[in-house]
Motif scaffolding. Structure first.
Motif, PDB file in Angstrom:
ATOM      1  N   UNK A   1       0.844  -1.204   0.000  1.00  0.00           N
ATOM      2  CA  UNK A   1       0.000   0.000   0.000  1.00  0.00           C
ATOM      3  C   UNK A   1       0.875   1.249   0.000  1.00  0.00           C
ATOM      4  N   UNK A   2       0.553   2.178  -0.890  1.00  0.00           N
ATOM      5  CA  UNK A   2       1.290   3.436  -0.932  1.00  0.00           C
ATOM      6  C   UNK A   2       0.467   4.522  -0.245  1.00  0.00           C
ATOM      7  N   UNK A   3       1.067   5.140   0.771  1.00  0.00           N
ATOM      8  CA  UNK A   3       0.417   6.223   1.503  1.00  0.00           C
ATOM      9  C   UNK A   3       1.177   7.510   1.220  1.00  0.00           C
ATOM     10  N   UNK A   4       0.456   8.532   0.800  1.00  0.00           N
ATOM     11  CA  UNK A   4       1.077   9.816   0.488  1.00  0.00           C
ATOM     12  C   UNK A   4       0.434  10.914   1.320  1.00  0.00           C
ATOM     13  N   UNK A   5       1.271  11.754   1.901  1.00  0.00           N
ATOM     14  CA  UNK A   5       0.791  12.901   2.668  1.00  0.00           C
ATOM     15  C   UNK A   5       1.133  14.162   1.892  1.00  0.00           C
ATOM     16  N   UNK A   6       0.117  14.953   1.605  1.00  0.00           N
ATOM     17  CA  UNK A   6       0.305  16.201   0.863  1.00  0.00           C
ATOM     18  C   UNK A   6       0.461  17.338   1.864  1.00  0.00           C
ATOM     19  N   UNK A   7       1.684  17.825   2.000  1.00  0.00           N
ATOM     20  CA  UNK A   7       1.969  18.893   2.955  1.00  0.00           C
ATOM     21  C   UNK A   7       2.862  18.394   4.072  1.00  0.00           C
ATOM     22  N   UNK A   8       4.028  19.019   4.210  1.00  0.00           N
ATOM     23  CA  UNK A   8       4.989  18.575   5.221  1.00  0.00           C
ATOM     24  C   UNK A   8       5.098  19.506   6.405  1.00  0.00           C
ATOM     25  N   UNK A   9       4.000  20.188   6.732  1.00  0.00           N
ATOM     26  CA  UNK A   9       3.996  21.059   7.909  1.00  0.00           C
ATOM     27  C   UNK A   9       3.900  20.248   9.188  1.00  0.00           C
ATOM     28  N   UNK A  10       3.461  20.891  10.266  1.00  0.00           N
ATOM     29  CA  UNK A  10       3.414  20.218  11.570  1.00  0.00           C
ATOM     30  C   UNK A  10       2.528  18.975  11.540  1.00  0.00           C
ATOM     31  N   UNK A  11       1.311  19.114  10.997  1.00  0.00           N
ATOM     32  CA  UNK A  11       0.388  17.980  10.959  1.00  0.00           C
ATOM     33  C   UNK A  11       0.883  16.895  10.014  1.00  0.00           C
ATOM     34  N   UNK A  12       1.298  17.289   8.816  1.00  0.00           N
ATOM     35  CA  UNK A  12       1.759  16.315   7.840  1.00  0.00           C
ATOM     36  C   UNK A  12       2.935  15.505   8.340  1.00  0.00           C
ATOM     37  N   UNK A  13       3.900  16.185   8.960  1.00  0.00           N
ATOM     38  CA  UNK A  13       5.079  15.485   9.470  1.00  0.00           C
ATOM     39  C   UNK A  13       4.708  14.562  10.632  1.00  0.00           C
ATOM     40  N   UNK A  14       3.806  15.026  11.502  1.00  0.00           N
ATOM     41  CA  UNK A  14       3.380  14.202  12.639  1.00  0.00           C
ATOM     42  C   UNK A  14       2.701  12.922  12.157  1.00  0.00           C
ATOM     43  N   UNK A  15       1.818  13.049  11.165  1.00  0.00           N
ATOM     44  CA  UNK A  15       1.141  11.870  10.617  1.00  0.00           C
ATOM     45  C   UNK A  15       2.138  10.927   9.951  1.00  0.00           C
ATOM     46  N   UNK A  16       3.127  11.503   9.275  1.00  0.00           N
ATOM     47  CA  UNK A  16       4.150  10.681   8.620  1.00  0.00           C
ATOM     48  C   UNK A  16       4.923   9.865   9.649  1.00  0.00           C
ATOM     49  N   UNK A  17       5.296  10.486  10.761  1.00  0.00           N
ATOM     50  CA  UNK A  17       6.048   9.773  11.798  1.00  0.00           C
ATOM     51  C   UNK A  17       5.222   8.643  12.396  1.00  0.00           C
ATOM     52  N   UNK A  18       3.939   8.907  12.611  1.00  0.00           N
ATOM     53  CA  UNK A  18       3.059   7.883  13.184  1.00  0.00           C
ATOM     54  C   UNK A  18       2.925   6.697  12.233  1.00  0.00           C
ATOM     55  N   UNK A  19       2.639   6.986  10.968  1.00  0.00           N
ATOM     56  CA  UNK A  19       2.403   5.924   9.991  1.00  0.00           C
ATOM     57  C   UNK A  19       3.680   5.177   9.619  1.00  0.00           C
ATOM     58  N   UNK A  20       4.818   5.864   9.664  1.00  0.00           N
ATOM     59  CA  UNK A  20       6.091   5.255   9.255  1.00  0.00           C
ATOM     60  C   UNK A  20       6.569   4.175  10.213  1.00  0.00           C
TER      61      UNK A  20
END
Length: 304
Positions: free
Chosen positions: A1-20
């Motif tokens: 599954x490919x997960x993409x987050x559009x936007x690397x601000x505070x929320x985007x980065x936080x979600x990336x860390x959680x999902x990663x």
């Protein structure tokens, strides 16, 4: 599954860390400065990839999460919609409403049959990125997409509660930022804690009126997306909207002020729908008409 987050601000980065922690994640970010910040933060985390090409980021993605400011969301969404391929679920984490007064859920579901989900709830991005336990609401009409997307967060610091009320959750996420301006005004006036509790009860009644008029569910506001998010944002002290109203932040500092930016659309909405909302109206007058801050207290007392 490919997960993409559009936007690397505070929320985007936080979600990336959680999902990663469970799977690879791609973060699209167009700002060179923010790209460098993300790369510095992720360090040796091989599960996070930073992409600067929006087309490459969107293609072949199964879940695309939007974590950009609401004032650029529509423009970026249409580009991603054009670039995305196959079966994909769109998750909107941006907080705000369209200048027309409609929710982005309503607008986007008219242009695509792909599932649209709304992510909202009490969540400081800094705490989430540190892995601290957080609970939010994920709302949509497509039960299969909700279940599929809920699974990608299973076992992480972010607990997902599903909801079938995307309009109510969308409005709650926008209006809690607007409401946070009010607690900032009250603290600016040094009126103590009691009046803020009074204000929050009053402004929640106005939020409920708006949600019900726009076909959202009043009960949605009794849970995380409503009272939970309002309490954290309006009383937590970290909200940029609260700090702006308090006088600690200036608009020229180029910070995201979703509450201030959406206040104009909210005011237009309550006027168009003829909703009695004296507290929200007084906030508009204070921030856009340069009315005295004491107007909010007068509205609270029923003097306006």
């Amino acid at each position: 599954m490919k997960i993409t987050i559009i936007g690397g601000g505070h929320l985007g980065f936080a979600l990336a860390k959680v999902l990663a922690k469970k799977q690879p994640v791609t973060v699209w970010e167009c700002s060179p400065t923010r790209q460098k910040e993300i790369l510095k933060k992720i360090g040796l985390n091989k599960n996070i990839t930073v992409e600067t090409d929006l087309k490459k980021a969107a293609q072949k993605s199964n879940v695309i999460i939007f974590a950009v400011c609401s004032n650029v969301l529509e423009k970026i969404f249409y580009k991603v919609l054009k670039y995305s391929t196959g079966r994909v679920v769109f998750m909107i984490g941006s907080k705000g409403i369209h200048p027309s007064g409609q929710t982005f859920y309503e607008i986007f579901t008219r242009v695509t049959k792909r599932p649209i989900l709304i992510l909202s709830g009490p969540s400081y991005a800094g705490e989430l990125s540190r892995g601290l336990p957080t609970a939010v609401v994920l709302a949509g009409k497509n039960k299969k997409a909700l279940k599929q997307t809920e699974k990608i967060f299973a076992g992480t610091a972010l607990r997902i509660f599903p909801s079938s009320d995307p309009i109510g959750v969308s409005l709650a996420g926008c209006l809690k930022n607007v409401a946070a301006l009010g607690t900032g005004v009250l603290d600016h006036l040094h009126l103590g804690e009691n009046v803020k509790a009074w204000y929050l009860v009053g402004v929640m009644q106005e939020i409920k009126k708006i949600v019900r008029v726009l076909d959202g569910k009043g009960e949605t506001l009794e849970f995380l997306a409503g009272w939970g998010d309002l309490i954290l944002t309006a009383l937590g002290g970290k909200s940029r909207n609260y700090q702006f109203a308090l006088g600690k932040l200036k608009k020229k500092e180029k910070v995201t002020l979703e509450g201030y930016e959406n206040l104009k659309a909210v005011y237009g909405l309550i006027k168009e729908e003829e909703i009695r909302a004296p507290l929200l109206e007084s906030l508009y007058e204070i921030f856009y008409k340069k009315a005295k801050p004491e107007n909010l207290v007068e509205a609270l007392r029923g003097e306006r």
